[in-house]
Design an enzyme around this catalytic site. Sequence first.
Site, PDB file in Angstrom:
ATOM      1  N   GLY A  66      47.111  44.180  42.640  1.00  0.00           N
ATOM      2  CA  GLY A  66      46.004  44.763  42.290  1.00  0.00           C
ATOM      3  C   GLY A  66      45.784  46.018  43.459  1.00  0.00           C
ATOM      4  CD  GLN A 114      41.915  45.866  43.569  1.00  0.00           C
ATOM      5  OE1 GLN A 114      41.860  46.700  42.709  1.00  0.00           O
ATOM      6  NE2 GLN A 114      41.792  44.354  44.425  1.00  0.00           N
ATOM      7  CE  LYS A 117      38.016  40.582  40.248  1.00  0.00           C
ATOM      8  NZ  LYS A 117      38.072  41.877  41.389  1.00  0.00           N
ATOM      9  CG  ASP A 173      38.435  38.121  45.774  1.00  0.00           C
ATOM     10  OD1 ASP A 173      38.296  38.877  44.607  1.00  0.00           O
ATOM     11  OD2 ASP A 173      38.752  38.608  46.161  1.00  0.00           O
TER      12      ASP A 173
HETATM   13  C1  S3P Z   1      39.847  44.562  47.095  1.00  0.00           C
HETATM   14  C2  S3P Z   1      38.806  44.658  46.350  1.00  0.00           C
HETATM   15  C3  S3P Z   1      38.411  43.276  45.207  1.00  0.00           C
HETATM   16  C4  S3P Z   1      39.017  41.620  44.465  1.00  0.00           C
HETATM   17  C5  S3P Z   1      40.628  42.133  45.299  1.00  0.00           C
HETATM   18  C6  S3P Z   1      40.405  43.181  46.522  1.00  0.00           C
HETATM   19  C7  S3P Z   1      40.353  44.983  47.892  1.00  0.00           C
HETATM   20  O1  S3P Z   1      38.197  43.611  44.065  1.00  0.00           O
HETATM   21  O2  S3P Z   1      38.394  41.205  44.319  1.00  0.00           O
HETATM   22  O3  S3P Z   1      41.050  40.657  45.260  1.00  0.00           O
HETATM   23  O4  S3P Z   1      40.964  44.807  48.869  1.00  0.00           O
HETATM   24  O5  S3P Z   1      39.329  45.984  47.796  1.00  0.00           O
HETATM   25  P1  S3P Z   1      38.062  45.154  43.188  1.00  0.00           P
HETATM   26  O6  S3P Z   1      38.249  46.159  44.105  1.00  0.00           O
HETATM   27  O7  S3P Z   1      38.826  45.334  42.394  1.00  0.00           O
HETATM   28  O8  S3P Z   1      37.056  44.098  42.349  1.00  0.00           O
END
Ligand code: S3P
Length: 449
Positions: free
Chosen positions: A105, A181, A363, A336
């Site tokens: 993701g 993200q 997730k 996480d």
């Molecule tokens: C991450 C942000 C998190 C996390 C993912 C990595 C990142 O997701 O769960 O494993 O590297 O920015 P979200 O920001 O969508 O919650």
Amino acid sequence: MLGAPVAERVAVRPARRLRGEIRLPGDKSISHRALLLALLAAGESRITGAGDGRDVRATADVASALGASVTRLGGDARSVDYRVVSPGRAALVEPAGILDCRNSGTTFRLVAGILAGLPGFAVLDGDESLRRRPMARVAAPLVAMGATIAGRAGTTLAPFAITGSTTLRAIEHVTLVPSAQVKSCVLLAGLAATGTTAVREALPTRDHTERMLRARGVSVRTELLDDGGALHEIAGPATVLPLDERVPGDVSSAAFWLVAAVIHPDADLLLRNVGTNPSRRGIIDLLRRMGAEIEERPVGTGAGGVSGEPIADLAVRSSSLHGIDVDPAEVAGAIDEIPILCLAAAVASGRSRIRGIGELRHKESDRVAGIVAGLVALGARIRADGDEIEIEGGRALRGAAVASHDDHRLAMTFAVAGLIAEGTTLVGQPGSADVSYPGFFDDLERVRA
Ligand code: S3P
């Protein structure tokens, strides 16, 4: 090359004791960003100790499809060094094929932000799990900035076809859910927009993108708000400078050993060079609040100092745990690590309540359903109700067959449970661990020896 066949299940038996030193893979979040910022910067960047899981490899492949020369310089089973030589953002190429983000993701959402500001057409896709994950959260701000995006289910699901624009507009975006993200996607698009792009979040999330952009010469201002939220502003258009990055060990991977040690009656582990960024270290502080004996020995900042990421060795041993209440702001700082925290709470005495876990349903799998079903199968008392998980601790776990839904964090959580559960725990789809932690099952064998 054909690898060894991937086992459908791995049997984990209780360990008599846990001892040893562990070197974690490089932090996954920082590794993705180091590769993508190296792609945006004209010139040569070196990345030392990047995580070598499947997710980060997907980002490396995307960076090369967009025009960077990405060379693996060697490393070990968990981490790898890269040299990235890029023509810089203005000279990146339209990719010839589909950009496959696989299970990642972070790759999908951050790369979407970069593509929004590039001329040309690109298709972003991923595996079955990624195609189920919510993507409207990145499409909406990028379209508001001037990108053209078409995707499945009304542009809410991957794949996405993105036509970028060289005249992106700066916007102020309010994130609907806590998501680093989404924040990072909009900030990366903001690099190409004219004016100040702002992201407002109700709960602050991991800040690697902001730190790493600043270290590469980009002005990013962060203001912590009175209501507990945060506002981030990036001035565009901006140029990213190349930089050598040393990636700290992944605290999200360290979390499995922290919990393994504190729930096991005879454990003493030393975790080397773990990233302890305040926006990521939630699991360390939550476990300590439960009574965990974790000694933190700082080893300097960034070991190369680049993005100011703090690093520490963590010494952890058998502890007597009690239940705690975890609020939504704390969940954002340990998103996480909630599955493995649930295991600690199942073993602790008393009740734990974790509020604000809604995002866990989106997730790599629905982690709320997966952790509840798995821990119930192992004999724990845990239930989910809306946005909340409640755990009545203190029950001895007994081995069972548990499904990990091809989700790396569930597979590793159930493997750790197997170290203390009576009998044999059969962990489904253990190969998923390679997404973030190649070598996890080797380390599991080593520390129990
Ligand atoms: C991450 C942000 C998190 C996390 C993912 C990595 C990142 O997701 O769960 O494993 O590297 O920015 P979200 O920001 O969508 O919650």
